[in-house]
Design a protein around this motif. Structure first.
Motif, PDB file in Angstrom:
ATOM      1  N   VAL A  27       0.816  -1.215   0.063  1.00 32.30           N
ATOM      2  CA  VAL A  27      -0.195   0.147   0.163  1.00 32.30           C
ATOM      3  C   VAL A  27       0.964   1.560   0.031  1.00 32.30           C
ATOM      4  O   VAL A  27       0.486   2.211  -0.778  1.00 32.30           O
ATOM      5  CB  VAL A  27      -0.961   0.016   1.149  1.00 32.30           C
ATOM      6  CG1 VAL A  27      -1.797   1.306   1.425  1.00 32.30           C
ATOM      7  CG2 VAL A  27      -1.973  -1.334   1.179  1.00 32.30           C
ATOM      8  N   LEU A  28       1.847   1.286   0.749  1.00 33.82           N
ATOM      9  CA  LEU A  28       2.872   2.327   0.941  1.00 33.82           C
ATOM     10  C   LEU A  28       3.594   2.410  -0.549  1.00 33.82           C
ATOM     11  O   LEU A  28       3.786   3.644  -1.003  1.00 33.82           O
ATOM     12  CB  LEU A  28       3.863   2.014   2.053  1.00 33.82           C
ATOM     13  CG  LEU A  28       4.723   3.303   2.248  1.00 33.82           C
ATOM     14  CD1 LEU A  28       4.169   4.575   2.461  1.00 33.82           C
ATOM     15  CD2 LEU A  28       5.903   2.972   3.186  1.00 33.82           C
ATOM     16  N   SER A  32       3.334   5.825  -2.857  1.00 32.20           N
ATOM     17  CA  SER A  32       4.300   6.511  -3.012  1.00 32.20           C
ATOM     18  C   SER A  32       4.279   6.793  -4.536  1.00 32.20           C
ATOM     19  O   SER A  32       4.652   7.964  -5.214  1.00 32.20           O
ATOM     20  CB  SER A  32       5.495   5.938  -2.638  1.00 32.20           C
ATOM     21  OG  SER A  32       5.622   5.866  -1.250  1.00 32.20           O
ATOM     22  N   VAL A  33       4.370   5.578  -5.401  1.00 26.64           N
ATOM     23  CA  VAL A  33       4.377   5.734  -6.834  1.00 26.64           C
ATOM     24  C   VAL A  33       3.381   6.576  -7.584  1.00 26.64           C
ATOM     25  O   VAL A  33       3.467   7.334  -8.327  1.00 26.64           O
ATOM     26  CB  VAL A  33       4.239   4.259  -7.493  1.00 26.64           C
ATOM     27  CG1 VAL A  33       4.314   4.311  -8.967  1.00 26.64           C
ATOM     28  CG2 VAL A  33       5.487   3.517  -6.958  1.00 26.64           C
ATOM     29  N   LEU A 168      10.953   4.308  -9.632  1.00 28.83           N
ATOM     30  CA  LEU A 168      10.508   4.425  -8.204  1.00 28.83           C
ATOM     31  C   LEU A 168       9.922   3.188  -7.918  1.00 28.83           C
ATOM     32  O   LEU A 168       9.958   2.525  -6.858  1.00 28.83           O
ATOM     33  CB  LEU A 168       9.759   5.723  -8.069  1.00 28.83           C
ATOM     34  CG  LEU A 168       9.062   5.870  -6.621  1.00 28.83           C
ATOM     35  CD1 LEU A 168      10.038   5.794  -5.713  1.00 28.83           C
ATOM     36  CD2 LEU A 168       8.191   7.200  -6.568  1.00 28.83           C
ATOM     37  N   ALA A 169       8.829   2.516  -8.691  1.00 26.98           N
ATOM     38  CA  ALA A 169       8.173   1.527  -8.610  1.00 26.98           C
ATOM     39  C   ALA A 169       9.020   0.544  -8.584  1.00 26.98           C
ATOM     40  O   ALA A 169       9.046  -0.498  -7.427  1.00 26.98           O
ATOM     41  CB  ALA A 169       7.289   1.173  -9.763  1.00 26.98           C
ATOM     42  N   LEU A 170      10.247   0.297  -9.406  1.00 24.61           N
ATOM     43  CA  LEU A 170      11.365  -0.898  -9.221  1.00 24.61           C
ATOM     44  C   LEU A 170      12.033  -0.821  -7.640  1.00 24.61           C
ATOM     45  O   LEU A 170      12.214  -1.772  -7.341  1.00 24.61           O
ATOM     46  CB  LEU A 170      12.276  -0.653 -10.304  1.00 24.61           C
ATOM     47  CG  LEU A 170      11.597  -1.201 -11.613  1.00 24.61           C
ATOM     48  CD1 LEU A 170      12.673  -1.177 -12.824  1.00 24.61           C
ATOM     49  CD2 LEU A 170      10.875  -2.538 -11.583  1.00 24.61           C
ATOM     50  N   ALA A 172      10.636   0.697  -5.198  1.00 24.79           N
ATOM     51  CA  ALA A 172       9.912   0.428  -4.099  1.00 24.79           C
ATOM     52  C   ALA A 172       9.852  -1.260  -3.968  1.00 24.79           C
ATOM     53  O   ALA A 172       9.801  -1.704  -2.801  1.00 24.79           O
ATOM     54  CB  ALA A 172       8.355   0.928  -4.373  1.00 24.79           C
ATOM     55  N   LEU A 173       9.549  -1.914  -5.140  1.00 23.57           N
ATOM     56  CA  LEU A 173       9.583  -3.453  -4.977  1.00 23.57           C
ATOM     57  C   LEU A 173      11.055  -4.123  -4.373  1.00 23.57           C
ATOM     58  O   LEU A 173      10.917  -4.790  -3.372  1.00 23.57           O
ATOM     59  CB  LEU A 173       9.333  -4.080  -6.272  1.00 23.57           C
ATOM     60  CG  LEU A 173       7.906  -3.759  -7.091  1.00 23.57           C
ATOM     61  CD1 LEU A 173       8.039  -4.285  -8.478  1.00 23.57           C
ATOM     62  CD2 LEU A 173       6.963  -4.460  -6.403  1.00 23.57           C
ATOM     63  N   ALA A 174      12.177  -3.400  -4.840  1.00 22.16           N
ATOM     64  CA  ALA A 174      13.320  -3.967  -4.248  1.00 22.16           C
ATOM     65  C   ALA A 174      13.467  -3.511  -2.729  1.00 22.16           C
ATOM     66  O   ALA A 174      13.637  -4.506  -1.838  1.00 22.16           O
ATOM     67  CB  ALA A 174      14.505  -3.109  -4.812  1.00 22.16           C
ATOM     68  N   VAL A 175      13.059  -2.391  -2.360  1.00 27.86           N
ATOM     69  CA  VAL A 175      12.821  -2.259  -0.779  1.00 27.86           C
ATOM     70  C   VAL A 175      11.955  -3.129   0.019  1.00 27.86           C
ATOM     71  O   VAL A 175      12.305  -3.506   1.065  1.00 27.86           O
ATOM     72  CB  VAL A 175      12.764  -0.601  -0.650  1.00 27.86           C
ATOM     73  CG1 VAL A 175      12.450  -0.366   0.876  1.00 27.86           C
ATOM     74  CG2 VAL A 175      13.731   0.315  -1.244  1.00 27.86           C
TER      75      VAL A 175
END
Length: 460
Positions: A27-28, A32-33, A168-170, A172-175
């Motif tokens: 959700v975060l 963010s994205v 940013l999406a990538l 976010a997925l990595a994080v």
């Protein structure tokens, strides 16, 4: 379900916490994205409108008219900016973009944009945000031939913004993956540490090490401490029950041993003197007497066992009438005894009429047997709020303190010849089975007072 097939608390808690963390992370990340995408879109809209307003300042007064020359248009072909000039019919006159972009596509975009709106479109593989702006009246485009133009289509490329959002999406997925991995380790350690108290508690209960069960680590947390203390209380009640059972068995064995010994002795004496009529008569008389005593004892033990169970019978019982019947029975058994009922109105309870009658008979019978030959007995029945109160009092010899403190225990009697010591134990069992309590007050030489409190019918 077998014990091995049941899910582990640690794994279950870890899975649930990781699901919560994953959902929160997703959700975060989405928020963010989405937020960055919205910000870049608003920035692009601002940029395209500013550029459009700049285009409206291009027409210069030359040769008696407002002219946009070819050099101005070509100068706009920088970066990802697209400027197209259209005539009054919406036909494309000129564009700053590379000639690889089909004019027809720009005309379609121009036709889709109205007023101050913005629209996103894909032109020749390029994503751009477009808006349309009106040029000053009389503006012409001069590339060697003066062509009237009325509007300008302005576009700003969105490739950089799209790459930013994708990056940013990538990221976010990595994080999120890293956070889930770290959360899995941390949650496993924390949950394992937290549930260790339950594991220790289960191990100690399994090994029957119940002393100080609520101590750390079993009692490290409030919930496990509550469970540990409940187990300690349960173990205490179990020990008390076992002690009472052992005491009961020992007392019952003791009570039965005496008549059995007498029966055995008289039987052997009879076989030793089979021709002695007097011995035979005494032997059979004693056997009959002791058998009757054993029968009474067994009946009272059975009554006590039944009384300790919750009574399955619930009927309206008038205590006043039960007490009057007990007084009538006492008048037949002890004509010289002074027994009276003090009550002015019915006192009704819900209960087993036979058990309640047994309770009153036991109290009156105890008073008749132990109060003394000249004692008077009074039975008082009244209501106090939602409680029915039954008081059986006598002014007899009373009880010694050591006997008074143990009066409701089984086989406790001041005079074995006068009873088995089960009367008050049965009274207490019946009272408790009906949701009531019983209390005894007695002093040597001052009489005895037994008070039974039961829920009245009104309380139900």
């Amino acid at each position: 379900m077998s014990e091995s097939a049941r899910p582990s608390m640690v794994r279950t808690l870890r899975r649930r916490i990781l699901i919560v963390v994953a959902v929160a992370g997703i959700v975060l990340a989405i928020a963010s994205v989405w937020g960055v995408g919205l910000i870049t879109l608003r920035t692009a809209e601002t940029q395209v409108r500013v550029t459009a307003q700049t285009v409206t300042t291009w027409p210069q007064l030359q040769r008696g008219g407002l002219i946009i020359d070819d050099a101005q248009l070509r100068a706009a072909n920088v970066g990802s900016t697209v400027v197209a000039l259209l005539d009054a019919d919406g036909q494309l006159v000129a564009a700053s973009a590379d000639t690889a972009i089909p004019f027809a596509d720009l005309e379609d975009v121009a036709g889709a944009v109205h007023g101050d709106e913005t629209a996103r479109a894909e032109i020749a593989g390029r994503s751009a945000l477009f808006t349309r702006v009106d040029l000053p009246p009389g503006t012409v485009y001069d590339d060697g031939t003066a062509t009237p133009v009325s509007t300008a289509l302005v576009g700003v490329g969105m490739e950089a913004a799209d790459r930013l959002v994708t990056a940013l999406a990538l990221a976010a997925l990595a994080v999120l993956a890293v956070v889930l991995a770290l959360a899995g380790v941390v949650v496993t350690l924390v949950v394992s540490r937290t549930t260790r108290s339950l594991t220790v508690l289960a191990d100690r209960v399994e090994q029957s090490h119940l002393t100080d069960l609520a101590a750390s680590p079993a009692g490290e947390f409030g919930e496990t401490e509550s469970v540990a203390r409940a187990i300690e209380r349960l173990d205490g009640r179990r020990d008390a029950t076992e002690r009472r059972l052992r005491t009961f068995v020992a007392d019952a064995s003791h009570e039965l041993r005496t008549p059995l010994t007498k029966i055995q002795g008289w039987t052997q004496l009879h076989f030793q003197r089979p021709d002695d009529a007097e011995t035979t008569e005494r032997a059979f008389g004693s056997v009959s007497e002791e058998s009757e005593r054993m029968g009474v004892l067994v009946d009272r033990l059975a009554l006590l066992a039944r009384s300790e169970a919750t009574s399955p019978v619930r009927e309206r019982v008038d205590l006043r009438e039960v007490c009057r019947a007990a007084v009538e029975d006492a008048a037949l058994l002890a004509p010289d005894a002074a027994v009276a009922v003090i009550t002015d109105r019915p006192v009704v309870i819900d209960g087993d009429p036979h058990a309640i009658a047994q309770l009153v008979r036991n109290l009156v019978g105890n008073a008749l047997r132990h109060a003394g030959p000249h004692a008077s007995i009074t039975i008082d029945v009244r209501e106090e709020g939602e409680t029915a109160v039954l008081v059986v009092a006598d002014d007899g010899v009373g009880m010694a303190p050591d006997l008074r403190d143990r009066a409701f225990e089984r086989f406790v009697s001041g005079d074995r010849r006068a009873g088995s010591g089960l009367g008050l134990a049965i009274v207490e069992a019946i009272a408790v089975a009906h949701g009531g309590v019983v209390a005894l007050e007695s002093e040597p030489g001052a009489g005895t007072r037994v008070t039974v409190r039961l829920p009245s019918a009104a309380s139900r």
